[in-house]
Motif scaffolding. Structure first.
Motif, PDB file in Angstrom:
ATOM      1  N   PRO A 264      -0.372  11.384   3.553  1.00  0.00           N
ATOM      2  CA  PRO A 264       0.910  12.271   3.789  1.00  0.00           C
ATOM      3  C   PRO A 264       2.083  11.621   2.790  1.00  0.00           C
ATOM      4  O   PRO A 264       2.627  12.148   2.158  1.00  0.00           O
ATOM      5  CB  PRO A 264       1.395  12.615   4.919  1.00  0.00           C
ATOM      6  N   TYR A 265       2.290  10.113   3.214  1.00  0.00           N
ATOM      7  CA  TYR A 265       3.317   9.487   2.392  1.00  0.00           C
ATOM      8  C   TYR A 265       3.165   9.419   1.072  1.00  0.00           C
ATOM      9  O   TYR A 265       3.951   9.480   0.166  1.00  0.00           O
ATOM     10  CB  TYR A 265       3.684   8.175   3.275  1.00  0.00           C
TER      11      TYR A 265
ATOM     12  N   ARG B 178       3.869  12.646  -0.883  1.00  0.00           N
ATOM     13  CA  ARG B 178       5.136  13.074  -0.981  1.00  0.00           C
ATOM     14  C   ARG B 178       5.744  12.046  -2.063  1.00  0.00           C
ATOM     15  O   ARG B 178       6.956  11.753  -2.247  1.00  0.00           O
ATOM     16  CB  ARG B 178       5.829  13.076   0.257  1.00  0.00           C
TER      17      ARG B 178
ATOM     18  N   GLY C 157       5.940   8.739  -1.510  1.00  0.00           N
ATOM     19  CA  GLY C 157       6.481   7.755  -0.840  1.00  0.00           C
ATOM     20  C   GLY C 157       5.877   6.101  -1.057  1.00  0.00           C
ATOM     21  O   GLY C 157       4.617   6.252  -1.550  1.00  0.00           O
TER      22      GLY C 157
ATOM     23  N   ARG D 261       5.976   3.577   1.473  1.00  0.00           N
ATOM     24  CA  ARG D 261       5.669   3.038   2.757  1.00  0.00           C
ATOM     25  C   ARG D 261       5.048   4.152   3.592  1.00  0.00           C
ATOM     26  O   ARG D 261       5.461   5.064   3.743  1.00  0.00           O
ATOM     27  CB  ARG D 261       7.126   2.646   3.230  1.00  0.00           C
ATOM     28  N   PRO D 262       4.089   3.418   4.267  1.00  0.00           N
ATOM     29  CA  PRO D 262       3.331   4.368   5.321  1.00  0.00           C
ATOM     30  C   PRO D 262       3.985   5.109   6.276  1.00  0.00           C
ATOM     31  O   PRO D 262       4.946   4.404   6.757  1.00  0.00           O
ATOM     32  CB  PRO D 262       2.082   3.522   5.823  1.00  0.00           C
ATOM     33  N   TYR D 263       3.541   6.025   6.700  1.00  0.00           N
ATOM     34  CA  TYR D 263       4.462   6.971   7.776  1.00  0.00           C
ATOM     35  C   TYR D 263       3.864   6.143   9.052  1.00  0.00           C
ATOM     36  O   TYR D 263       2.804   5.210   8.904  1.00  0.00           O
ATOM     37  CB  TYR D 263       4.108   8.310   7.831  1.00  0.00           C
ATOM     38  N   PRO D 264       4.243   6.464  10.499  1.00  0.00           N
ATOM     39  CA  PRO D 264       3.628   5.844  11.325  1.00  0.00           C
ATOM     40  C   PRO D 264       2.235   6.147  11.701  1.00  0.00           C
ATOM     41  O   PRO D 264       1.572   7.259  10.991  1.00  0.00           O
ATOM     42  CB  PRO D 264       4.624   6.641  12.597  1.00  0.00           C
TER      43      PRO D 264
ATOM     44  N   ILE E  53       0.397   9.417  12.096  1.00  0.00           N
ATOM     45  CA  ILE E  53       0.098  10.751  11.137  1.00  0.00           C
ATOM     46  C   ILE E  53      -0.931  10.296  10.153  1.00  0.00           C
ATOM     47  O   ILE E  53      -1.614  11.230   9.610  1.00  0.00           O
ATOM     48  CB  ILE E  53       1.448  10.581  10.255  1.00  0.00           C
TER      49      ILE E  53
END
Length: 228
Positions: A68-69, A72, A74, A76-79, A82
């Motif tokens: 998902p990051y 979008r 981004g 940096r990886p999300y937690p 996710i």
């Protein structure tokens, strides 16, 4: 055998979150690799595309997908939870689209580690084995086996494809870990290769040759997993 082109797909993680994927299914495919990308580059990276095309030439399908990051934009990886949800959704999508094919899951670096964490927590339906394209055992210059502890909760066969110059998996850390994992782990070292499987000119080999050997090893290991 001619390879196939990649078909864009959409993967639903939940009611509100969807990510993009690329499904590449060659004629007479005998397995599918659910292939997650590394932390800094998505599914369109040349390395990911080369893996998918090379496996298609070896009659293995692939489903690449974005976390998902990355979807979008981004950096940096999300937690992890996710990323874990994305892994489960991608595996489920592969099983839905290719119900007759056995699955192998894993990926490049971060993607492989996220996949193994998911499998360690609860088995991924339909997955016969995990394959890592450069498992990131520790941060650069910080040797440790801490990131590999969860692998002892994985009961599937595991293939570690690792360069001997990989700064994220020093051999004095990785080799003992694989020995402790026992028969379920196969470690295939690539002489002179770094974390990206790049080899210097002095090695006498090219990156293309290294990739070909990697994928031959992957295909042979996958055949063994299927027959288990």
């Amino acid at each position: 055998m001619p390879s196939s082109s990649a078909e864009p797909v959409e993967i639903a993680i939940d009611q509100n979150v969807r990510v993009s994927g690329l499904l590449q299914t060659p004629p007479r495919a005998r397995a599918c690799y659910v292939l997650a990308h590394g932390a800094g580059a998505g599914m369109h990276h040349p390395f990911m595309a080369a893996v998918a095309s090379g496996l298609a030439e070896r009659s293995i399908a692939t489903l690449r997908y974005l976390f998902p990051y990355m979807e979008r934009g981004g950096r940096r990886p999300y937690p992890p939870k996710i990323a874990h949800a994305a892994v489960r959704a991608a595996v489920a999508e592969a099983a839905r689209r290719l119900p007759k094919l056995p699955l192998v899951a894993g990926g490049k670096s971060f993607g492989g580690r996220m996949t193994s964490q998911v499998e360690a927590a609860a088995s991924l339906p339909g997955v016969r084995g995990l394959a890592f394209l450069g498992f990131p055992l520790h941060p650069a210059k910080q040797p440790s086996c801490e990131r590999g502890k969860h692998l002892f909760d994985v009961r599937l066969p595991m293939l570690f494809l690792q360069g001997t110059r990989d700064a994220l998996a020093m051999l004095d850390q990785l080799e003992p870990l694989c020995r402790e994992l026992g028969a379920r782990a196969r470690l295939q070292l690539v002489a002179d290769a770094d974390h990206s499987f790049h080899v210097p000119v002095r090695s006498g080999r090219t990156d293309v040759e290294v990739m070909s050997d990697l994928l031959d090893t992957f295909a042979a290991w996958t055949d063994g997993v299927i027959l288990r």
